[in-house]
Design a protein around this motif. Structure first.
Motif, PDB file in Angstrom:
ATOM      1  N   GLY A 199       0.813  -1.204   0.000  1.00 47.45           N
ATOM      2  CA  GLY A 199       0.000   0.000   0.000  1.00 47.45           C
ATOM      3  C   GLY A 199       0.847   1.254   0.000  1.00 47.45           C
ATOM      4  N   ARG A 200       0.200   2.352  -0.133  1.00 42.57           N
ATOM      5  CA  ARG A 200       0.857   3.646  -0.256  1.00 42.57           C
ATOM      6  C   ARG A 200       1.249   4.192   1.109  1.00 42.57           C
ATOM      7  NH1 ARG A 200      -1.436   8.591  -4.003  1.00 42.57           N
ATOM      8  NH2 ARG A 200       0.308  10.019  -3.684  1.00 42.57           N
ATOM      9  N   ILE A 201       2.444   4.753   1.222  1.00 43.32           N
ATOM     10  CA  ILE A 201       2.940   5.320   2.469  1.00 43.32           C
ATOM     11  C   ILE A 201       2.487   6.780   2.570  1.00 43.32           C
ATOM     12  CG2 ILE A 201       5.013   5.917   3.777  1.00 43.32           C
ATOM     13  CD1 ILE A 201       6.411   3.580   2.334  1.00 43.32           C
ATOM     14  N   ALA A 202       1.900   7.141   3.706  1.00 45.22           N
ATOM     15  CA  ALA A 202       1.430   8.516   3.900  1.00 45.22           C
ATOM     16  C   ALA A 202       2.620   9.466   4.047  1.00 45.22           C
ATOM     17  CB  ALA A 202       0.555   8.586   5.144  1.00 45.22           C
ATOM     18  N   PHE A 203       2.443  10.688   3.562  1.00 47.71           N
ATOM     19  CA  PHE A 203       3.511  11.684   3.658  1.00 47.71           C
ATOM     20  C   PHE A 203       2.906  13.080   3.702  1.00 47.71           C
ATOM     21  CE2 PHE A 203       2.626  11.229  -0.839  1.00 47.71           C
ATOM     22  CZ  PHE A 203       2.672  12.523  -1.321  1.00 47.71           C
ATOM     23  N   GLU A 204       3.745  14.036   4.070  1.00 50.94           N
ATOM     24  CA  GLU A 204       3.391  15.450   4.029  1.00 50.94           C
ATOM     25  C   GLU A 204       4.329  16.146   3.058  1.00 50.94           C
ATOM     26  OE1 GLU A 204       3.616  17.031   7.926  1.00 50.94           O
ATOM     27  OE2 GLU A 204       2.165  15.639   8.781  1.00 50.94           O
ATOM     28  N   GLN A 205       3.887  17.269   2.518  1.00 47.76           N
ATOM     29  CA  GLN A 205       4.728  18.044   1.606  1.00 47.76           C
ATOM     30  C   GLN A 205       5.271  19.249   2.352  1.00 47.76           C
ATOM     31  OE1 GLN A 205       3.168  18.534  -2.295  1.00 47.76           O
ATOM     32  NE2 GLN A 205       4.739  19.967  -2.947  1.00 47.76           N
ATOM     33  N   LYS A 206       6.611  19.312   2.477  1.00 43.62           N
ATOM     34  CA  LYS A 206       7.255  20.431   3.163  1.00 43.62           C
ATOM     35  C   LYS A 206       7.398  21.633   2.253  1.00 43.62           C
ATOM     36  CE  LYS A 206      10.975  18.149   4.284  1.00 43.62           C
ATOM     37  NZ  LYS A 206      12.306  17.860   4.891  1.00 43.62           N
ATOM     38  N   GLY A 207       7.542  21.384   0.964  1.00 37.64           N
ATOM     39  CA  GLY A 207       7.748  22.445  -0.012  1.00 37.64           C
ATOM     40  C   GLY A 207       7.742  21.838  -1.396  1.00 37.64           C
ATOM     41  N   THR A 208       8.166  22.616  -2.374  1.00 36.58           N
ATOM     42  CA  THR A 208       8.182  22.142  -3.748  1.00 36.58           C
ATOM     43  C   THR A 208       9.077  20.918  -3.888  1.00 36.58           C
ATOM     44  OG1 THR A 208       7.843  24.394  -4.518  1.00 36.58           O
ATOM     45  CG2 THR A 208       8.656  22.804  -6.120  1.00 36.58           C
ATOM     46  N   SER A 209       8.510  19.798  -4.350  1.00 43.20           N
ATOM     47  CA  SER A 209       9.254  18.542  -4.530  1.00 43.20           C
ATOM     48  C   SER A 209       9.999  18.133  -3.261  1.00 43.20           C
ATOM     49  CB  SER A 209      10.244  18.667  -5.705  1.00 43.20           C
ATOM     50  OG  SER A 209       9.550  18.845  -6.912  1.00 43.20           O
TER      51      SER A 209
ATOM     52  N   PRO B   9      16.863  19.309 -11.283  1.00 48.43           N
ATOM     53  CA  PRO B   9      15.871  20.151 -10.613  1.00 48.43           C
ATOM     54  C   PRO B   9      14.468  19.886 -11.153  1.00 48.43           C
ATOM     55  CG  PRO B   9      17.047  21.444 -12.253  1.00 48.43           C
ATOM     56  CD  PRO B   9      17.665  20.073 -12.260  1.00 48.43           C
ATOM     57  N   TYR B  10      13.510  19.816 -10.243  1.00 47.68           N
ATOM     58  CA  TYR B  10      12.115  19.586 -10.631  1.00 47.68           C
ATOM     59  C   TYR B  10      11.226  20.656 -10.014  1.00 47.68           C
ATOM     60  CZ  TYR B  10      13.788  15.026 -12.087  1.00 47.68           C
ATOM     61  OH  TYR B  10      14.482  14.011 -12.698  1.00 47.68           O
TER      62      TYR B  10
ATOM     63  N   TRP C 276      27.989  14.986 -10.542  1.00 53.18           N
ATOM     64  CA  TRP C 276      28.015  16.449 -10.493  1.00 53.18           C
ATOM     65  C   TRP C 276      26.596  16.959 -10.309  1.00 53.18           C
ATOM     66  CZ3 TRP C 276      26.043  15.097 -15.164  1.00 53.18           C
ATOM     67  CH2 TRP C 276      25.199  16.013 -15.801  1.00 53.18           C
ATOM     68  N   SER C 277      26.487  18.145  -9.773  1.00 51.67           N
ATOM     69  CA  SER C 277      25.210  18.837  -9.706  1.00 51.67           C
ATOM     70  C   SER C 277      25.467  20.326  -9.515  1.00 51.67           C
ATOM     71  CB  SER C 277      24.348  18.311  -8.562  1.00 51.67           C
ATOM     72  OG  SER C 277      23.103  18.989  -8.531  1.00 51.67           O
ATOM     73  N   GLN C 278      24.756  21.121 -10.280  1.00 52.72           N
ATOM     74  CA  GLN C 278      24.788  22.566 -10.098  1.00 52.72           C
ATOM     75  C   GLN C 278      23.378  23.137 -10.128  1.00 52.72           C
ATOM     76  OE1 GLN C 278      27.124  24.798 -12.929  1.00 52.72           O
ATOM     77  NE2 GLN C 278      27.142  26.624 -11.647  1.00 52.72           N
ATOM     78  N   GLY C 279      22.552  22.634 -11.031  1.00 51.79           N
ATOM     79  CA  GLY C 279      21.204  23.167 -11.143  1.00 51.79           C
ATOM     80  C   GLY C 279      20.302  22.770  -9.993  1.00 51.79           C
ATOM     81  N   ALA C 280      20.459  21.538  -9.466  1.00 57.06           N
ATOM     82  CA  ALA C 280      19.615  21.064  -8.367  1.00 57.06           C
ATOM     83  C   ALA C 280      20.051  21.717  -7.058  1.00 57.06           C
ATOM     84  CB  ALA C 280      19.699  19.553  -8.253  1.00 57.06           C
ATOM     85  N   ALA C 281      19.085  21.980  -6.209  1.00 55.07           N
ATOM     86  CA  ALA C 281      19.360  22.641  -4.930  1.00 55.07           C
ATOM     87  C   ALA C 281      19.659  21.584  -3.869  1.00 55.07           C
ATOM     88  CB  ALA C 281      18.179  23.501  -4.511  1.00 55.07           C
ATOM     89  N   LEU C 282      20.909  21.134  -3.789  1.00 53.90           N
ATOM     90  CA  LEU C 282      21.306  20.128  -2.813  1.00 53.90           C
ATOM     91  C   LEU C 282      21.692  20.793  -1.499  1.00 53.90           C
ATOM     92  CD1 LEU C 282      23.494  17.743  -4.996  1.00 53.90           C
ATOM     93  CD2 LEU C 282      21.144  17.389  -4.231  1.00 53.90           C
ATOM     94  N   GLU C 283      21.299  20.151  -0.393  1.00 53.20           N
ATOM     95  CA  GLU C 283      21.663  20.626   0.931  1.00 53.20           C
ATOM     96  C   GLU C 283      22.919  19.897   1.411  1.00 53.20           C
ATOM     97  OE1 GLU C 283      20.192  23.093   2.260  1.00 53.20           O
ATOM     98  OE2 GLU C 283      18.231  23.217   1.285  1.00 53.20           O
TER      99      GLU C 283
END
Length: 265
Positions: free
Chosen positions: A31-41, A161-162, A207-214
């Protein structure tokens, strides 16, 4: 005050294993796991917060004065020189969609310096870990630097980035430059795991530049990749990752070539 960095490393590994056990059990649920959305993607589930609590409880019970920076709980500062950097479920979107590619990622800094990195893939029971100056390991097996492949044979990983979360134009331009030159580009969705996979030769570069990695997305992987012999900087060549807005991890024989390609975009 810490008496032994080796004790801390073993405790971090145990914390990653315990958190990973919870994630493995959760992933196996039907089954599907419940989640909340903190922000975009940006999603959070019970398993993100529960896994982070397991990690904090495990480490703080052995090292009560240590500081924490967790993706879900934020910064818990202390007077300690040591900070544990936690991404309890790197690849939450994969986890929620049933894609078997995610990890527990824990790093430790002493001051501004990364000294420990642990990335655990619970579905494969693979623990990649490293300590500053002692090398990189898969479970109990020491790892050596894989041979450098030619650019035309390289499999490269990245984060995309999405939902306009990041710089799509830069990412598209970089993809357009690299795609004709390499054997493949992948974006599996767990940056910590993919950076750590360089130590196994599963990817030749990340590599990554466009995606906002923390910081918690990349910190543990950086330690493992560096201890496995890879060069890891941002695209300006800076070594200290605390304020990076980009990253390139590559074999030292291919680093300069890739950096030149990406900086030209």
């Amino acid at each position: 005050m810490l008496d032994s960095s080796n004790d801390l490393l073993e405790t971090v590994k145990q914390a990653a294993y315990e958190a990973g056990t919870l994630l493995r059990e959760g992933y196996s649920q039907k089954g599907r796991i419940a989640f909340e959305q903190k922000g975009t993607s940006d999603f959070v589930s019970y398993y993100d917060t529960a896994a982070e609590n397991i990690i904090i409880d495990c480490i703080s019970s052995a090292f009560p004065d240590i500081a924490f920076l967790g993706e879900e709980s934020g910064l818990t500062p202390t007077d300690s020189d040591y900070t544990v950097i936690i991404d309890p479920l790197d690849g939450t979107s994969n986890f929620l969609h049933g894609v078997p590619h995610f990890s527990v990622s824990i790093a430790v800094t002493k001051g501004e310096e990364l000294i420990i990195g642990v990335v655990y893939q619970p579905l494969l029971d693979e623990m990649l870990w490293a300590g500053q100056g002692i090398g990189a390991f898969l479970n109990d097996k020491p790892l050596t630097t894989p041979d450098a492949r030619p650019l035309t044979e390289m499999l490269v990983s990245t984060c995309l980035p999405y939902h306009a979360k990041g710089d799509c134009t830069t990412t598209i331009n970089q993809l357009a430059v690299l795609m004709p030159q390499v054997a493949g580009i992948r974006s599996p969705g767990s940056a910590a795991l993919e950076i750590a996979y360089l130590s196994l030769g599963r990817f030749d570069a990340f590599w990554s530049q466009g995606a906002a990695l923390e910081f918690w997305d990349i910190a543990a992987g950086i330690v493992i990749a560096r201890e496995a012999g890879y060069t890891v900087t941002d695209l300006a060549g800076k070594q200290s990752p605390g304020q990076w807005s980009s990253i390139l991890a590559a074999h030292p024989e291919r680093y300069g070539q890739l950096l030149g390609c990406l900086k030209a975009c």
